[in-house]
Each structure stands twice: as C-alpha cells, then as structure tokens.
Write an enzyme that holds these catalytic residues in place. Structure first.
Site, PDB file in Angstrom:
ATOM      1  N   GLY A 246      18.073  41.916  16.705  1.00  0.00           N
ATOM      2  CA  GLY A 246      16.811  41.791  15.988  1.00  0.00           C
ATOM      3  C   GLY A 246      16.781  40.689  14.953  1.00  0.00           C
ATOM      4  N   SER A 247      17.618  39.651  15.130  1.00  0.00           N
ATOM      5  CA  SER A 247      17.588  38.588  14.114  1.00  0.00           C
ATOM      6  C   SER A 247      16.252  37.841  14.146  1.00  0.00           C
ATOM      7  CB  SER A 247      18.760  37.619  14.286  1.00  0.00           C
ATOM      8  OG  SER A 247      18.615  36.842  15.442  1.00  0.00           O
ATOM      9  N   ASN A 248      15.643  37.716  15.327  1.00  0.00           N
ATOM     10  CA  ASN A 248      14.313  37.093  15.374  1.00  0.00           C
ATOM     11  C   ASN A 248      13.265  37.979  14.718  1.00  0.00           C
ATOM     12  OD1 ASN A 248      14.078  34.399  16.906  1.00  0.00           O
ATOM     13  ND2 ASN A 248      15.569  35.583  18.108  1.00  0.00           N
TER      14      ASN A 248
ATOM     15  N   LEU B  70      14.457  43.275  26.833  1.00  0.00           N
ATOM     16  CA  LEU B  70      15.065  43.074  28.153  1.00  0.00           C
ATOM     17  C   LEU B  70      14.425  43.861  29.291  1.00  0.00           C
ATOM     18  CD1 LEU B  70      18.799  42.722  27.042  1.00  0.00           C
ATOM     19  CD2 LEU B  70      17.034  40.961  27.312  1.00  0.00           C
TER      20      LEU B  70
ATOM     21  N   ILE C  62       7.818  43.468  31.320  1.00  0.00           N
ATOM     22  CA  ILE C  62       6.601  44.110  30.812  1.00  0.00           C
ATOM     23  C   ILE C  62       5.739  44.533  32.004  1.00  0.00           C
ATOM     24  CG2 ILE C  62       4.532  43.793  29.374  1.00  0.00           C
ATOM     25  CD1 ILE C  62       7.162  43.667  27.804  1.00  0.00           C
TER      26      ILE C  62
ATOM     27  N   ASN D 265       6.698  35.438  24.502  1.00  0.00           N
ATOM     28  CA  ASN D 265       8.146  35.676  24.616  1.00  0.00           C
ATOM     29  C   ASN D 265       8.889  34.439  24.135  1.00  0.00           C
ATOM     30  OD1 ASN D 265      10.613  36.931  25.497  1.00  0.00           O
ATOM     31  ND2 ASN D 265      10.569  35.611  27.311  1.00  0.00           N
TER      32      ASN D 265
ATOM     33  N   HIS E 292      12.470  32.409  24.956  1.00  0.00           N
ATOM     34  CA  HIS E 292      13.574  32.349  25.910  1.00  0.00           C
ATOM     35  C   HIS E 292      14.587  31.328  25.400  1.00  0.00           C
ATOM     36  CE1 HIS E 292      15.516  33.000  29.737  1.00  0.00           C
ATOM     37  NE2 HIS E 292      15.742  31.705  29.778  1.00  0.00           N
TER      38      HIS E 292
ATOM     39  N   SER F 128      12.274  28.098  24.499  1.00  0.00           N
ATOM     40  CA  SER F 128      10.915  28.024  25.032  1.00  0.00           C
ATOM     41  C   SER F 128      10.145  29.240  24.548  1.00  0.00           C
ATOM     42  CB  SER F 128      10.932  28.036  26.569  1.00  0.00           C
ATOM     43  OG  SER F 128      11.753  27.003  27.075  1.00  0.00           O
TER      44      SER F 128
ATOM     45  N   ASP G 106       9.461  34.875  32.808  1.00  0.00           N
ATOM     46  CA  ASP G 106       9.708  33.551  32.223  1.00  0.00           C
ATOM     47  C   ASP G 106       8.870  32.428  32.826  1.00  0.00           C
ATOM     48  OD1 ASP G 106      11.655  34.648  30.559  1.00  0.00           O
ATOM     49  OD2 ASP G 106      13.234  34.366  32.043  1.00  0.00           O
TER      50      ASP G 106
ATOM     51  N   GLU H  86      15.353  29.244  16.984  1.00  0.00           N
ATOM     52  CA  GLU H  86      14.417  30.367  17.163  1.00  0.00           C
ATOM     53  C   GLU H  86      13.872  30.850  15.830  1.00  0.00           C
ATOM     54  OE1 GLU H  86      15.882  32.343  21.335  1.00  0.00           O
ATOM     55  OE2 GLU H  86      16.727  33.196  19.513  1.00  0.00           O
TER      56      GLU H  86
HETATM   57  C1  GAR Z   1      17.358  35.584  21.497  1.00  0.00           C
HETATM   58  O1  GAR Z   1      18.213  34.474  21.548  1.00  0.00           O
HETATM   59  C2  GAR Z   1      16.305  35.489  22.574  1.00  0.00           C
HETATM   60  O2  GAR Z   1      15.929  34.187  22.890  1.00  0.00           O
HETATM   61  C3  GAR Z   1      17.022  36.123  23.724  1.00  0.00           C
HETATM   62  O3  GAR Z   1      17.701  37.213  23.175  1.00  0.00           O
HETATM   63  C4  GAR Z   1      18.117  36.863  21.858  1.00  0.00           C
HETATM   64  C5  GAR Z   1      17.783  38.019  20.922  1.00  0.00           C
HETATM   65  O4  GAR Z   1      18.387  37.819  19.676  1.00  0.00           O
HETATM   66  N1  GAR Z   1      16.087  36.531  24.740  1.00  0.00           N
HETATM   67  C6  GAR Z   1      16.347  36.434  26.040  1.00  0.00           C
HETATM   68  O5  GAR Z   1      17.404  36.049  26.470  1.00  0.00           O
HETATM   69  C7  GAR Z   1      15.198  36.873  26.943  1.00  0.00           C
HETATM   70  N2  GAR Z   1      15.404  36.435  28.300  1.00  0.00           N
HETATM   71  P1  GAR Z   1      17.994  38.719  18.436  1.00  0.00           P
HETATM   72  O6  GAR Z   1      18.059  40.186  18.868  1.00  0.00           O
HETATM   73  O7  GAR Z   1      19.021  38.403  17.401  1.00  0.00           O
HETATM   74  O8  GAR Z   1      16.606  38.317  17.998  1.00  0.00           O
END
Ligand code: GAR
Length: 188
Positions: free
Chosen positions: A12-14, A84, A87, A101, A103, A135, A144, A173
């Site tokens: 969940g850092s994003n 993951l 949807i 999303n 990616h 992206s 995607d 990101e």
């Molecule tokens: C992120 O790097 C995101 O781009 C990726 O999962 C990570 C989640 O990090 N998403 C995918 O690979 C989707 N195909 P986070 O939990 O620290 O936000």
C-alpha cells in the site's frame, strides 16, 4: 470534495502516497480502501488513517452488492494501486471512465495476466532492457490494455535487480500517481 476509492492487495505504498498528497487539501480524500487480502499491509494504513475498508474474497463475493457498496461512497475515481484481481466487467460498466490502474512497466510491454510486481521487473531485466517505467491507464475489460493517461521512464542498469528496479519504479509511482489523479479530477 472528491471521493477516491483505492483498491490494493499489497503493502500500500501508493495508497499512502495518495492519502498524503490529498491530506488537508480540501480537494479530495480517500473515502474507502478495498482489498482482497485480509493480511495486506494496506489495511494497517487504513486503520492508522481511520479510513473505512472492505475486505473481499472470492468465496463470498457478490458483484451487485459490491457495486452498491462502492456507490455508497460516490467515488469520483476508483484507483487501483497494486490490486491483483481482475475487475469484473459489471464493475467497469457501473463506473465508466472512473477506474484507473498503475502498472510498473511501459505498456503495452510487460502487461497482462500474471504480470505484476517483481514478475514484471524480472522480465524487464531478463530482456536486458535499458529503460523501464510506469503506465497509468484507464481500466477496461482486458488486462492492462485501457487508454494510457501518463507514462514515465527510468533507466535500467546492468547491475539492477528486481528490488532496485522496484525502488526506482515506486519513486516514479509515488510522484506521478497522486498528481495524475489530481489532473483527472480537475479535468472530468
Ligand atoms: C506497484 O508497483 C504497482 O505498480 C504494482 O504493484 C505495486 C504495488 O505497490 N502493480 C502491478 O504490478 C499491477 N499489475 P504498493 O502496494 O506498495 O503500492
């Protein structure tokens, strides 16, 4: 005040970057966090930030009820941040042009089912690519492949590992995702 719903399966850092970016702006707030993993790190963030959350699982998932639960939060945007599950089409149709999303690669390369997190970075490194990136795109019925809104790039060096590349990607990101969300909210 715009309502943002975040879907996440991992650390969940994003999600944290988005929460922090809009904190005290009066423009938008994260009103709900949805996860499919009861032990996802993002739930600690939800609890700490006092954000309501919903844990969904394949056994009990009911599409129509889920859509109603999301509608209660009247989202301007549903933001996938390391989510993951694919949807379901009904959810996409219930929120047209409102689901985005992120990616961790330069789509259309290195996308599709099974391409997430380190799987993506390992594939980029195995191909000896000199650059990768992120992206941000709209979500449609095919993994995607929705319209790309923003891409940003970073170099890949010969000594990069999946971990070091993931760090570079996360930095991109955390910078671009909140700002892209803000742009979309300002240009509906
Ligand atoms: C992120 O790097 C995101 O781009 C990726 O999962 C990570 C989640 O990090 N998403 C995918 O690979 C989707 N195909 P986070 O939990 O620290 O936000």
């Amino acid at each position: 005040m715009h309502s943002i719903i975040i879907f996440a399966s991992g650390r969940g850092s994003n999600a944290q970057a988005i929460i922090d970016y809009f904190r005290n702006t009066g423009k938008a707030k994260v009103s709900l966090i949805v996860t499919n993993k009861a032990d996802a790190g993002v739930l600690e963030i939800a609890r700490y930030e006092h954000i309501p959350f919903l844990v969904i699982d394949k056994q009990t998932f009911k599409e129509a009820l889920f859509i109603e639960q999301l509608q209660e939060y009247n989202p301007s945007l549903i933001v996938l941040a390391g989510f993951l599950w694919k949807i379901p089409d009904a959810v996409i149709h219930a929120f047209p042009n409102k689901i985005i999303n992120i990616h961790p690669a330069l789509l259309p390369s290195y996308g599709g089912k099974g391409m997430y997190g380190h799987h993506v970075h390992n594939a980029v490194i195995a191909d000896a690519k000199e650059e990768s990136g992120i992206s941000i795109h709209y979500v449609n019925e095919v993994y995607d492949s929705g319209n790309i809104i923003v891409q940003a790039r970073c170099p890949v060096h010969s000594n990069d590992t999946a971990d070091t590349l993931a760090q570079k990607i996360h930095r991109l990101e955390h910078y671009f995702y909140p700002r892209t969300i803000e742009f979309i909210l300002n240009h509906p």
